[in-house]
Design a protein around this motif. Sequence first.
Motif, PDB file in Angstrom:
ATOM      1  N   ASP A  17     -43.089  57.989  59.215  1.00 23.22           N
ATOM      2  CA  ASP A  17     -43.686  57.519  57.970  1.00 23.22           C
ATOM      3  C   ASP A  17     -43.766  58.652  56.960  1.00 23.22           C
ATOM      4  O   ASP A  17     -43.663  59.841  57.298  1.00 23.22           O
ATOM      5  N   ASN A  18     -43.966  58.287  55.694  1.00 20.13           N
ATOM      6  CA  ASN A  18     -43.998  59.276  54.617  1.00 20.13           C
ATOM      7  C   ASN A  18     -45.151  60.260  54.749  1.00 20.13           C
ATOM      8  O   ASN A  18     -45.087  61.389  54.252  1.00 20.13           O
ATOM      9  N   ASP A  19     -46.230  59.840  55.414  1.00 23.62           N
ATOM     10  CA  ASP A  19     -47.385  60.718  55.557  1.00 23.62           C
ATOM     11  C   ASP A  19     -47.239  61.684  56.732  1.00 23.62           C
ATOM     12  O   ASP A  19     -48.162  62.442  57.052  1.00 23.62           O
ATOM     13  N   GLY A  20     -46.064  61.661  57.401  1.00 22.10           N
ATOM     14  CA  GLY A  20     -45.827  62.570  58.510  1.00 22.10           C
ATOM     15  C   GLY A  20     -46.115  61.979  59.870  1.00 22.10           C
ATOM     16  O   GLY A  20     -45.738  62.559  60.890  1.00 22.10           O
ATOM     17  N   SER A  21     -46.769  60.844  59.921  1.00 16.15           N
ATOM     18  CA  SER A  21     -47.050  60.200  61.196  1.00 16.15           C
ATOM     19  C   SER A  21     -45.810  59.462  61.694  1.00 16.15           C
ATOM     20  O   SER A  21     -44.842  59.279  60.956  1.00 16.15           O
ATOM     21  N   SER A  22     -45.845  59.048  62.943  1.00 13.35           N
ATOM     22  CA  SER A  22     -44.710  58.333  63.518  1.00 13.35           C
ATOM     23  C   SER A  22     -45.206  57.217  64.419  1.00 13.35           C
ATOM     24  O   SER A  22     -46.348  57.238  64.882  1.00 13.35           O
ATOM     25  N   GLN A  23     -44.338  56.241  64.653  1.00 16.68           N
ATOM     26  CA  GLN A  23     -44.689  55.144  65.548  1.00 16.68           C
ATOM     27  C   GLN A  23     -43.431  54.577  66.183  1.00 16.68           C
ATOM     28  O   GLN A  23     -42.350  54.613  65.604  1.00 16.68           O
ATOM     29  N   ARG A  24     -43.583  54.067  67.396  1.00 15.93           N
ATOM     30  CA  ARG A  24     -42.475  53.449  68.095  1.00 15.93           C
ATOM     31  C   ARG A  24     -42.237  52.052  67.519  1.00 15.93           C
ATOM     32  O   ARG A  24     -43.179  51.283  67.330  1.00 15.93           O
ATOM     33  N   VAL A  25     -40.978  51.731  67.228  1.00 19.18           N
ATOM     34  CA  VAL A  25     -40.655  50.432  66.629  1.00 19.18           C
ATOM     35  C   VAL A  25     -39.367  49.902  67.248  1.00 19.18           C
ATOM     36  O   VAL A  25     -38.649  50.607  67.954  1.00 19.18           O
ATOM     37  N   THR A  26     -39.103  48.640  66.969  1.00 16.45           N
ATOM     38  CA  THR A  26     -37.829  48.018  67.330  1.00 16.45           C
ATOM     39  C   THR A  26     -37.045  47.773  66.054  1.00 16.45           C
ATOM     40  O   THR A  26     -37.560  47.153  65.113  1.00 16.45           O
ATOM     41  N   THR A  79     -36.554  57.019  57.958  1.00 16.30           N
ATOM     42  CA  THR A  79     -36.150  57.974  58.990  1.00 16.30           C
ATOM     43  C   THR A  79     -36.413  57.398  60.370  1.00 16.30           C
ATOM     44  O   THR A  79     -37.547  57.017  60.693  1.00 16.30           O
ATOM     45  N   LEU A  80     -35.359  57.339  61.187  1.00 16.56           N
ATOM     46  CA  LEU A  80     -35.450  56.818  62.548  1.00 16.56           C
ATOM     47  C   LEU A  80     -34.931  57.878  63.504  1.00 16.56           C
ATOM     48  O   LEU A  80     -33.933  58.551  63.217  1.00 16.56           O
ATOM     49  N   SER A  81     -35.607  58.040  64.634  1.00 18.52           N
ATOM     50  CA  SER A  81     -35.176  59.041  65.607  1.00 18.52           C
ATOM     51  C   SER A  81     -35.225  58.479  67.014  1.00 18.52           C
ATOM     52  O   SER A  81     -36.012  57.565  67.321  1.00 18.52           O
ATOM     53  N   SER A  82     -34.361  59.013  67.864  1.00 15.52           N
ATOM     54  CA  SER A  82     -34.294  58.643  69.276  1.00 15.52           C
ATOM     55  C   SER A  82     -33.332  59.618  69.938  1.00 15.52           C
ATOM     56  O   SER A  82     -33.012  60.672  69.372  1.00 15.52           O
ATOM     57  N   ASP A  83     -32.833  59.299  71.123  1.00 20.07           N
ATOM     58  CA  ASP A  83     -31.797  60.146  71.721  1.00 20.07           C
ATOM     59  C   ASP A  83     -30.507  59.973  70.928  1.00 20.07           C
ATOM     60  O   ASP A  83     -30.327  59.010  70.182  1.00 20.07           O
ATOM     61  N   SER A  84     -29.593  60.926  71.054  1.00 21.61           N
ATOM     62  CA  SER A  84     -28.393  60.945  70.217  1.00 21.61           C
ATOM     63  C   SER A  84     -27.539  59.701  70.388  1.00 21.61           C
ATOM     64  O   SER A  84     -26.969  59.180  69.415  1.00 21.61           O
ATOM     65  N   THR A  85     -27.450  59.160  71.599  1.00 20.57           N
ATOM     66  CA  THR A  85     -26.633  57.960  71.830  1.00 20.57           C
ATOM     67  C   THR A  85     -27.200  56.756  71.098  1.00 20.57           C
ATOM     68  O   THR A  85     -26.474  56.001  70.441  1.00 20.57           O
ATOM     69  N   THR A  86     -28.520  56.567  71.182  1.00 24.31           N
ATOM     70  CA  THR A  86     -29.150  55.440  70.509  1.00 24.31           C
ATOM     71  C   THR A  86     -29.007  55.553  68.997  1.00 24.31           C
ATOM     72  O   THR A  86     -28.694  54.571  68.313  1.00 24.31           O
ATOM     73  N   VAL A  87     -29.201  56.758  68.470  1.00 28.61           N
ATOM     74  CA  VAL A  87     -29.087  56.950  67.016  1.00 28.61           C
ATOM     75  C   VAL A  87     -27.666  56.638  66.551  1.00 28.61           C
ATOM     76  O   VAL A  87     -27.469  55.968  65.536  1.00 28.61           O
ATOM     77  N   ARG A  88     -26.665  57.112  67.308  1.00 30.74           N
ATOM     78  CA  ARG A  88     -25.272  56.810  66.931  1.00 30.74           C
ATOM     79  C   ARG A  88     -25.017  55.311  66.969  1.00 30.74           C
ATOM     80  O   ARG A  88     -24.327  54.762  66.110  1.00 30.74           O
ATOM     81  N   ASN A  89     -25.566  54.634  67.968  1.00 34.80           N
ATOM     82  CA  ASN A  89     -25.367  53.191  68.080  1.00 34.80           C
ATOM     83  C   ASN A  89     -26.027  52.451  66.912  1.00 34.80           C
ATOM     84  O   ASN A  89     -25.491  51.454  66.413  1.00 34.80           O
TER      85      ASN A  89
END
Length: 305
Positions: A17-26, A79-89
């Motif tokens: 998130d823009n405030d620097g926090s993060s959360q798990r999402v689908t 901005t979305l992050s995960s392992d490199s394989t998931t991000v590429r997919n």
Amino acid sequence: MASSFAATEKFRVTMQDNDGSSQRVTVQLSLDGLKIMNQDGSRTMRSYNLRNVARWDLMDTSTVIWTKADVDLEERPLTLSSDSTTVRNVVDTLAMCCMQLAEIIQEKDRAAASNLEELASGNGKTKNAQKLPSVDSVEYWRSPDKAGWLGSQAEVLKVWRRRWFVLKQGYLFRFLSADVSESVKPRGVVDLSKVQDVRDGRAVTGKANTVQLKTASGGSVCYVCESETEMVEWISALEGAIAKIVKQLAGVDDSEAGQGSSSRKERHGSSSSKERHGGGSSSSSSAAEWAKQVERSLSQNAGGR
């Protein structure tokens, strides 16, 4: 990259998130758009039309997807992050969705242009179709639909000159001055039945308040208006003239046109002229331009694959 994909793809990632926090999402991706859902996928938190996706940046374990809607003054990062394989997919699926949607939109545009050309040539089977007036029969010196000064580019020297234009009965006439009479012959004429699209042409000329006319055969011509207000008025007048041509060729009378106005409004763009020609990148860009944006993002990130 695979040539096809499932109707809907889902990925578990972390959203910053823009405030620097993060959360798990689908993240759910399909031709219907990009959706950010809560972790178990039971609730939609954000939704993006694919045509609002301007570009993306791919890092090893994260991607920044830049979106811009009509109401946005600037691109917004997701901005979305995960392992490199998931991000590429995620990026591969997003790119495939965008490219396939662009192809669908472009194919619809080509079909619409082909139908208009068929009607104009007399091959369309319409019961009440009216024949368009010939250019020689138009009395351009009387009661024009619209007239005014526009910048016009010479064919050979490519310099811009101020010329007087008259819009009348589906034709755009060019004159040296505003002193137009029956004895004054036009220096050029554009048959609007051949025009496929009217759009903001600043990207082509580099000049503000540019109107671009594109034909189904791929040709185009640009005119520079004296103000943004004039540009909006000319685009509206030209689109109205083309819509009238379509009505004539299809044999649709005014009462039928009134009943179908909402559907035509949807086809030609329900947003205001300001939004269509000066707003977000998604609505002001054609499908072809949008597809090029997608291709640029692909090529820029190819080195990291």
